[in-house]
Design a protein around this motif. Structure first.
Motif, PDB file in Angstrom:
ATOM      1  N   SER A 102      29.060 -12.105   2.297  1.00  0.00           N
ATOM      2  CA  SER A 102      28.211 -11.153   3.004  1.00  0.00           C
ATOM      3  C   SER A 102      26.836 -11.034   2.357  1.00  0.00           C
ATOM      4  CB  SER A 102      28.889  -9.776   3.082  1.00  0.00           C
ATOM      5  OG  SER A 102      28.842  -9.083   1.854  1.00  0.00           O
ATOM      6  N   GLU A 106      22.244 -14.208   4.140  1.00  0.00           N
ATOM      7  CA  GLU A 106      21.284 -13.211   4.616  1.00  0.00           C
ATOM      8  C   GLU A 106      20.824 -13.539   6.031  1.00  0.00           C
ATOM      9  OE1 GLU A 106      16.987 -11.187   3.288  1.00  0.00           O
ATOM     10  OE2 GLU A 106      17.916 -12.756   2.051  1.00  0.00           O
ATOM     11  N   GLU A 151      28.508 -10.600  11.526  1.00  0.00           N
ATOM     12  CA  GLU A 151      28.626 -10.308  10.102  1.00  0.00           C
ATOM     13  C   GLU A 151      29.863 -10.979   9.530  1.00  0.00           C
ATOM     14  OE1 GLU A 151      30.040  -6.138   9.231  1.00  0.00           O
ATOM     15  OE2 GLU A 151      29.417  -5.845  11.325  1.00  0.00           O
ATOM     16  N   ARG A 200      27.353  -4.333  12.897  1.00  0.00           N
ATOM     17  CA  ARG A 200      25.979  -4.518  12.434  1.00  0.00           C
ATOM     18  C   ARG A 200      25.151  -5.140  13.537  1.00  0.00           C
ATOM     19  NH1 ARG A 200      24.300  -4.087   7.554  1.00  0.00           N
ATOM     20  NH2 ARG A 200      23.114  -6.016   7.412  1.00  0.00           N
ATOM     21  N   ARG A 337      24.244  -4.700   3.332  1.00  0.00           N
ATOM     22  CA  ARG A 337      25.106  -5.478   4.219  1.00  0.00           C
ATOM     23  C   ARG A 337      26.237  -4.614   4.786  1.00  0.00           C
ATOM     24  NH1 ARG A 337      21.426  -8.519   2.697  1.00  0.00           N
ATOM     25  NH2 ARG A 337      21.705 -10.655   1.900  1.00  0.00           N
TER      26      ARG A 337
END
Length: 341
Positions: A102, A106, A151, A200, A337
């Protein structure tokens, strides 16, 4: 009609990639290229599935940051050609790998879902088939022409979790993982139920892979009777770049002068000390009790509700960024994150 999703299954090793020799009863590795033959139900999914394996699959107890880099590079090299990725991994260190990926990946805009099993594919009662089929289905989901999940996640026993919020909770039960401070992102039942509000957001940015992970970290689990001589030896005679301090309750620790002095010496040498709770759930709140107030005054970093696995991975990642002392503290105490509240 929209084009089918393309999913890449990445095999790293572990129980899920084994079958039982019914003559001897022993577990043995099978040719991972023949995965679709072992689980023909995968062909029923509305997606195209490809497979790839680490050059040398390993037991997850042997997983190292160099292997995380290998996984990231496989994802990066195949990123443009696939809509999602499923990483097949042994359960013992799966939460560490999920946490590390994670941070290393990026601007991720596609799903990377880790899964595995408690019993091998060839076992009559295996949990491998359901875990793998549903993980692949979740990785293939799209919404408005884009990947639904963007994610690093972990799927096990009917639940999809944010990867860096998980910890292995059982070596025996099929429900092997827990996410005590973050509700599941999806639940598999008769229908797949997605918790949209917790996902996310999609990021329209170029994927960046961070390979530099600094690993010389001390993890100190506090307990009544922790020896001054031993801890002094660890913190003054050993070379290390960071400390994870596993404290009591809401982040409490001893107020003995020798203990606080050792921590201050680390912080004065620009070695970050992060406070995480030993409790399975809850949050570090330095200052709630006298026994944590002085930690905050010394400059100890609050891990808030981060898991130990994620704290280690985040420290490795941030140490690799060559940040100043205050910047390191600010970023560690900020969720980058979705790893903390």
């Amino acid at each position: 009609m929209s084009k089918k999703s393309s999913i890449l299954l990445i095999y790293t090793g572990g129980t899920i990639g084994m079958v039982k020799d019914f003559e001897t009863g022993a577990l043995k590795n099978f040719n991972f290229d023949q995965l679709l033959n072992q689980i023909p139900e995968l062909k029923l999914l509305d997606c195209d599935i490809s497979t790839i394996s680490l050059e040398q699959p390993i037991d997850s107890s042997n997983m190292q940051p160099t292997n995380w880099v290998d996984i990231c590079n496989i994802i990066n090299e195949n990123y443009a050609d696939h809509n999602g990725f499923v990483v097949l991994h042994g359960s013992d260190t799966m939460s560490y790998t999920a946490s590390a990926l994670s941070f290393m990946l990026e601007n991720l805009s596609k799903p990377v879902i880790l899964t595995g099993s408690q019993l091998p594919i060839g076992d009559l009662r295996t949990d491998a088939k359901e875990n793998l089929i549903t993980a692949a289905q979740l990785a293939s989901l799209r919404k408005n022409g884009r990947p639904y999940i963007t994610e690093v996640c972990l799927y096990f026993e009917y639940k999809l979790y944010r990867g860096n919020r998980t910890t292995k909770a059982s070596a025996e039960h099929f429900e092997a993982f827990a996410s005590p401070n973050c509700i599941p992102l999806a639940t598999s039942g008769v229908n797949l139920t997605i918790a949209d509000q917790n996902l996310r957001p999609y990021r329209r940015k170029k994927l960046i892979v961070h390979e530099k992970m600094i690993t010389d970290i001390l993890v100190i689990h506090l307990f009544p009777g922790l020896n001054e001589e031993l801890l002094t030896q660890m913190l003054t005679k050993t070379k290390f770049s960071g400390v994870i301090l596993k404290t009591f309750g809401n982040g409490n620790a001893s107020t003995q002068p020798w203990f606080l002095k050792l921590l201050k010496n680390c912080i004065d040498r620009d070695i970050p000390v992060v406070n995480v709770t030993q409790c399975l759930s809850g949050v570090v709140q330095m200052g709630n009790y006298e026994t944590s107030t002085q930690l905050g005054q010394l400059g100890v970093i609050s891990g808030k509700d981060i898991t130990t696995e994620a704290a280690i991975a985040k420290m490795m990642y941030l140490l690799g960024q060559d940040l100043g002392k205050q910047v390191f503290k600010t970023i560690f105490e900020t969720s980058i994150r979705g790893e903390m509240c």
